[in-house]
Motif scaffolding. Sequence first.
Motif, PDB file in Angstrom:
ATOM      1  N   TYR A  85       0.827  -1.201   0.000  1.00  0.00           N
ATOM      2  CA  TYR A  85       0.000   0.000   0.000  1.00  0.00           C
ATOM      3  C   TYR A  85       0.867   1.258   0.000  1.00  0.00           C
ATOM      4  O   TYR A  85       0.541   2.255  -0.662  1.00  0.00           O
ATOM      5  CB  TYR A  85      -0.944   0.011   1.211  1.00  0.00           C
ATOM      6  CG  TYR A  85      -1.736  -1.272   1.350  1.00  0.00           C
ATOM      7  CD1 TYR A  85      -2.270  -1.909   0.227  1.00  0.00           C
ATOM      8  CD2 TYR A  85      -1.938  -1.877   2.587  1.00  0.00           C
ATOM      9  CE1 TYR A  85      -2.974  -3.094   0.338  1.00  0.00           C
ATOM     10  CE2 TYR A  85      -2.643  -3.067   2.708  1.00  0.00           C
ATOM     11  CZ  TYR A  85      -3.148  -3.671   1.579  1.00  0.00           C
ATOM     12  OH  TYR A  85      -3.844  -4.855   1.695  1.00  0.00           O
ATOM     13  N   ALA A  86       1.987   1.216   0.737  1.00  0.00           N
ATOM     14  CA  ALA A  86       2.904   2.352   0.747  1.00  0.00           C
ATOM     15  C   ALA A  86       3.505   2.553  -0.639  1.00  0.00           C
ATOM     16  O   ALA A  86       3.687   3.688  -1.099  1.00  0.00           O
ATOM     17  CB  ALA A  86       4.013   2.126   1.774  1.00  0.00           C
ATOM     18  N   ASP A  87       3.797   1.444  -1.313  1.00  0.00           N
ATOM     19  CA  ASP A  87       4.317   1.502  -2.681  1.00  0.00           C
ATOM     20  C   ASP A  87       3.363   2.258  -3.579  1.00  0.00           C
ATOM     21  O   ASP A  87       3.769   3.128  -4.368  1.00  0.00           O
ATOM     22  CB  ASP A  87       4.508   0.061  -3.181  1.00  0.00           C
ATOM     23  CG  ASP A  87       5.221  -0.008  -4.522  1.00  0.00           C
ATOM     24  OD1 ASP A  87       4.692   0.574  -5.489  1.00  0.00           O
ATOM     25  OD2 ASP A  87       6.268  -0.655  -4.601  1.00  0.00           O
ATOM     26  N   ARG A  88       2.074   1.952  -3.451  1.00  0.00           N
ATOM     27  CA  ARG A  88       1.070   2.560  -4.320  1.00  0.00           C
ATOM     28  C   ARG A  88       0.718   3.987  -3.894  1.00  0.00           C
ATOM     29  O   ARG A  88       0.522   4.874  -4.737  1.00  0.00           O
ATOM     30  CB  ARG A  88      -0.194   1.703  -4.311  1.00  0.00           C
ATOM     31  CG  ARG A  88      -1.263   2.170  -5.283  1.00  0.00           C
ATOM     32  CD  ARG A  88      -2.462   1.245  -5.259  1.00  0.00           C
ATOM     33  NE  ARG A  88      -3.489   1.677  -6.185  1.00  0.00           N
ATOM     34  CZ  ARG A  88      -4.705   1.164  -6.236  1.00  0.00           C
ATOM     35  NH1 ARG A  88      -5.033   0.162  -5.417  1.00  0.00           N
ATOM     36  NH2 ARG A  88      -5.596   1.605  -7.106  1.00  0.00           N
ATOM     37  N   ALA A  89       0.647   4.219  -2.587  1.00  0.00           N
ATOM     38  CA  ALA A  89       0.172   5.515  -2.094  1.00  0.00           C
ATOM     39  C   ALA A  89       1.276   6.564  -1.985  1.00  0.00           C
ATOM     40  O   ALA A  89       1.048   7.747  -2.276  1.00  0.00           O
ATOM     41  CB  ALA A  89      -0.493   5.334  -0.733  1.00  0.00           C
ATOM     42  N   LEU A  90       2.470   6.155  -1.552  1.00  0.00           N
ATOM     43  CA  LEU A  90       3.533   7.120  -1.261  1.00  0.00           C
ATOM     44  C   LEU A  90       4.679   7.076  -2.254  1.00  0.00           C
ATOM     45  O   LEU A  90       5.423   8.041  -2.378  1.00  0.00           O
ATOM     46  CB  LEU A  90       4.086   6.874   0.157  1.00  0.00           C
ATOM     47  CG  LEU A  90       3.057   6.880   1.296  1.00  0.00           C
ATOM     48  CD1 LEU A  90       3.745   6.571   2.629  1.00  0.00           C
ATOM     49  CD2 LEU A  90       2.336   8.214   1.360  1.00  0.00           C
ATOM     50  N   GLY A  91       4.836   5.946  -2.936  1.00  0.00           N
ATOM     51  CA  GLY A  91       5.923   5.834  -3.902  1.00  0.00           C
ATOM     52  C   GLY A  91       6.749   4.579  -3.682  1.00  0.00           C
ATOM     53  O   GLY A  91       6.699   3.954  -2.617  1.00  0.00           O
TER      54      GLY A  91
END
Length: 480
Positions: A101-107
Motif C-alpha cells: 500500500y505504501a508503494d502505491r500511495a507514497l511511492g
Amino acid sequence: MSADTTKPAAAAQAPHQAGPPGHGGGEGHLKAGLKNRHLSMIAIGGVIGAGLFVGSGAGIASTGPGILLSYTLAGVLVVLVMRMLGEMAAADPQSGSFSAYADRALGRWAGFSIGWLYWFFWVVVLAVEATAGAKILNGWMPGVPQWAFALLVMAVLTATNLFSVASYGEFEFWFAGIKVVAIAAFLVIATLAVFGVLPGTHAVGTSNLTGHGGFLPHGVGAVFTGMLTVVFAFMGSEIVTLAAGESEDPERAVSKATNSVIWRIGIFYLGSILLVVTLLPWDSDAVKGSPYVAVLEHVGIPGAGQVMNVIVLTAVLSCLNSGMYTASRMAFSLGQRGDAPRAFATVTNRGVPRVAILSSVVFGFVAVFFNYTSPDTVFAFLLNSSGAVALFVWLVICFSQLRMRRIIERETPERLTVRMWLYPYLTWTAIGMIGFVVAYMFTDADGRKQMYLSLVAAAIVLAASAVVGRRRRAAVAAGS
C-alpha cells in the motif's frame, strides 16, 4: 525437474504493480490454504506474546498501577492503526500488506524501505525467540546445550513453513489456542481471587491500586516511559492482514480481525494487567519476574512456575512460527515488485515461496549465531537497530491510508467495506500519537539508543532504495 521445483511468479514480470495472491496455488501464486478458523486464531493469538506473560513485569515495576494507562494509550494507538490497515487490506488484500500500500500511495521508495525494515525486524525476532525457547528447553534438559535446542526449533518450524501455508496455519491455530486458553483461565482464576471466591483468598478491594505510593507513584511521566515498553508488545497485530491474502475469503477475514481488535486488547492486556496490579503490590519482588506466575502462586495454584514455562514456550514458538511466515511473505511481495531478487517471488507447486522462506531463515540462523557469540556487540546492534521499526511501520500505515482512501474512493468505491472512523481526523490523531512516542524515546536512555540505531538502519535502507530506483529508471530508459 521435480514436481516441487520453484516457478517464477507471474507478478514478477511486471514488478511495479503487485497483484493480489492467486487463490488456486500453482504457477506463480501463493495458495489460499488458510481456513477461517486459522485466520480467527491468528488474529486472536497475534496480540498474546511472551512479552505479556514475562515482559509486563518490568513495566509494572517501573510505572506502578499507572501501567494501565500506558496499556490503554498504546492499545488505542494500535486499534486506530489496525482500523486503517484493515480498510486498505479489505479493499485490496496483498501478501505485502502495508508495504504494497505504501508503494502505491507514497511511492516505490516507501514500499521498498518499510518492506525491508519490517523483514529485518522479524528475522531479528527469529533469533530472540529461538534463544528464549532454547533457554526454557535447556532448563528442562540441561544436558543438551542451548544452541542445539535453538537449532532444533528453527529447523522444525522451517520445515513446517516450507511444507505448506496450511501447515503454518494449523501449527499457529494450536499455538494460539493454547495461549488463549491460558490467558482465559488466568482471567477466571484471578477474578475469583479478587472477589475472595477462591479458597484461602479474600476480597482485596483497591488497596494495591491506590496504596504503595498511589496509582502513579512515579508521576505522570512514568506512564509515557511505560508506554515505550508496552507499544512494542503489540507488534504482530498486523500479521493477520498479510495472512488474509492466502485465505479463501480475505475481505471477511480482515473485517472480522479489525472489528475484534478492541476487545482482544481490552480483555487480554488491560483485563489481565488490571487483575495483576489489583491482587499484588506493584513494588513486590515477585511482580518484577513474571507477574502471572506471581499471581498464580499467590492464589495457591501448584506448579505455577512450570505451567507458565509451558505457556511461555508456546508463545515463543508461536512468535517464531509467525515470524518465519511474516518475513517470507514480505520478502515474496518485495520480489514481486522488483524490490528484491526475483527468486524471492518464486513458489513451489504447493504455493509456498521457498526461496523467500529459506533466505529469511538463513539470516535468522546468522542472528542466532551472533546471539551466542557476540550478545553485547553484533547482536545488541541488530536488536537495537530494529527496536523502533514498529513505530516506522505504523507511521507509514497512517500516511498510506490518508492517500489510499482517496484512491479507493475514486477507483473501486464498492471495495471500501471497512472504513476508518472519523477520517481523516483520527488518522492525524494517530500520527500525532506516534510522533509523541518517537519524541519521548529521545528522552529515555534506552529508547534514545534504539531510536538512533533504528534511524541508522532506516537511512541505510533508504539509500538502498535510491540506488535501486536509479538503476530501475536507467534500465527503463535504456529499454525505450
